[in-house]
Design a protein around this motif. Structure first.
Motif, PDB file in Angstrom:
ATOM      1  N   CYS A  43      -6.411  -2.162   5.510  1.00 19.72           N
ATOM      2  CA  CYS A  43      -5.478  -1.515   4.932  1.00 19.72           C
ATOM      3  C   CYS A  43      -5.395  -1.582   3.212  1.00 19.72           C
ATOM      4  O   CYS A  43      -5.318  -0.904   2.515  1.00 19.72           O
ATOM      5  N   PHE A  44      -5.522  -2.557   2.957  1.00 15.64           N
ATOM      6  CA  PHE A  44      -5.818  -3.018   1.402  1.00 15.64           C
ATOM      7  C   PHE A  44      -6.703  -2.384   0.764  1.00 15.64           C
ATOM      8  O   PHE A  44      -6.688  -1.875  -0.279  1.00 15.64           O
ATOM      9  N   GLY A  66      -6.040   0.911   0.034  1.00 14.54           N
ATOM     10  CA  GLY A  66      -5.011   0.965  -1.042  1.00 14.54           C
ATOM     11  C   GLY A  66      -6.133   0.756  -2.602  1.00 14.54           C
ATOM     12  O   GLY A  66      -5.720   1.430  -3.224  1.00 14.54           O
ATOM     13  N   VAL A 126       0.935  -1.298  -0.020  1.00 13.76           N
ATOM     14  CA  VAL A 126       0.129  -0.161  -0.047  1.00 13.76           C
ATOM     15  C   VAL A 126       0.944   1.116  -0.061  1.00 13.76           C
ATOM     16  O   VAL A 126       0.767   1.940  -0.995  1.00 13.76           O
ATOM     17  N   VAL A 129      -3.066  -4.881  -4.862  1.00  9.99           N
ATOM     18  CA  VAL A 129      -3.731  -4.537  -3.605  1.00  9.99           C
ATOM     19  C   VAL A 129      -5.192  -5.535  -3.287  1.00  9.99           C
ATOM     20  O   VAL A 129      -5.392  -5.756  -2.412  1.00  9.99           O
TER      21      VAL A 129
END
Lengths: 191, 168
Positions: free
Chosen positions: B36-37, B40, A88, B66
């Motif tokens: 979190c991904f 992304g 990320v 991602v």
């Protein structure tokens, strides 16, 4: 055997890009700006990724499947942080860079490709494609110019206003000839 | 009847499902990662809207990276994609599927920065991706071996050294 040649290619790309930016042809300058910044980005980005990827074997070695220094939640936490950084954060840095590269490239072109639409964009993309092909296989260019995207260009019609900014250039002799032909044909179509 | 379908359905629900082998801490971390991904995926897609045609390839590969990682951690968060090996040892094969897909794509993106024309350097780029796959696969073999055993050590040494020898 891989990183070395890639780093060499990146520095060659920077050199080529710097040369291309001196060209009188705006599309050539645009590609040159892209090439030189992209080439400069390679080594820092490769080091960033390599450093983050070092965490994985170390964690694999230390966790319960290795020497067992720590077990499940800790190893998962380490993988979480390294995964998020490697994918990320790395992605945001690289893609932010790709967007940032567009600015000097658009300045070199005299106009941002994002502002183009319809025919103007098609013509720009065809021109870009031809330039990229030319830098890779310049020996084949005369053949391609007759049979390949030349036909596509003739359908484009006449450029007007700002669109003409990237069409002509003192060094793009072959381009100019084809541009003239395309423009004449375009005007006839309109009449 | 604990057939596959029933296990899958029960694994999806938050309450009363069958997840005998995945500890809660690991699951919690998997949720953090999946979130979190997701950031992304959304962030890269939003940035991709501003990309020029020339830069779109970079955005497409990063979004795929991602998205794959998010899927793998979503599966782990649901208690899927993980196998119990020993008393306290768990082996998450979903992670290896994720790595086998995402790391070659990350390297492809990196190689595209270096080479002026991908087609001119195709062998180099493909070898780079193949070496990476080799490393992931040998890592998988190490993960499947008994912990601390001779076999594990062989794979642990073979995986990175083979890759390090060919990458510099």
């Amino acid at each position: 055997m891989i990183f070395g040649p890639l780093a060499n290619k990146a520095s060659e790309k920077v050199g080529q890009g710097d040369e291309m930016q001196k060209s009188g042809d705006p599309v050539e300058r645009y590609l040159g700006a892209l090439h030189s910044v992209e080439g400069r980005w390679f080594v820092p980005m490769a080091l960033f990724l390599a450093l983050i990827w070092l965490v994985y074997p170390v964690n694999f070695f230390l966790e319960e499947q290795g020497i067992g220094l720590y077990t499940h939640p800790v190893s998962d936490a380490v993988y979480t942080v390294s995964d998020v950084v490697a994918k990320v954060i790395y992605g945001f840095v690289l893609l932010g860079g790709i967007l940032a590269i567009e600015r000097p490239a658009a300045t070199a072109l005299g106009r941002s490709p994002k502002e183009m639409s319809g025919e103007e964009r098609d013509r720009f993309e065809a021109e870009l494609h031809r330039h990229e092909g030319a830098s890779a296989r310049h020996k084949l260019l005369p053949v391609e110019a007759r049979s390949g995207d030349g036909g596509a260009r003739s359908r484009d019609g006449s450029p007007d206003g700002e669109a003409a900014a990237y069409e002509t250039g003192p060094e793009g002799v072959r381009t100019d000839e084809r541009d003239d032909a395309g423009r004449v044909r375009g005007k006839q179509d309109r009449l | 009847m604990r057939d596959g379908t029933l296990l899958l359905l029960q694994g999806v629900g938050r309450e009363g499902h069958l997840r005998p082998y995945v500890p809660d801490a690991a699951e919690w971390w998997a949720w953090v990662r999946a979130a979190c991904f997701l950031i992304g995926v959304v962030g890269f897609s939003a940035m991709g809207l501003r990309a020029t045609p020339k830069g779109r390839g970079h955005f497409a590969t990063k979004i795929l990276v991602v998205l794959t990682a998010m899927t793998s951690y979503l599966a782990l968060a649901f208690g899927q994609g993980s196998e119990r090996l020993g008393e306290t040892t768990y082996f998450s094969y979903a992670r290896f599927i994720d790595w086998a897909t995402t790391t070659p794509l990350l390297l492809l993106g990196l190689a595209l920065l270096a080479v002026p024309q991908a087609r001119d350097s195709l062998p180099l780029v493909l070898v780079l991706m193949a070496v990476d796959l080799y490393m992931i696969l040998t890592g998988l073999f190490a993960g499947l071996s008994d912990e601390g055993s001779g076999v594990w050590w062989v794979w642990f040494v073979v995986a990175p050294s083979r890759s390090w020898c060919s990458t510099p």
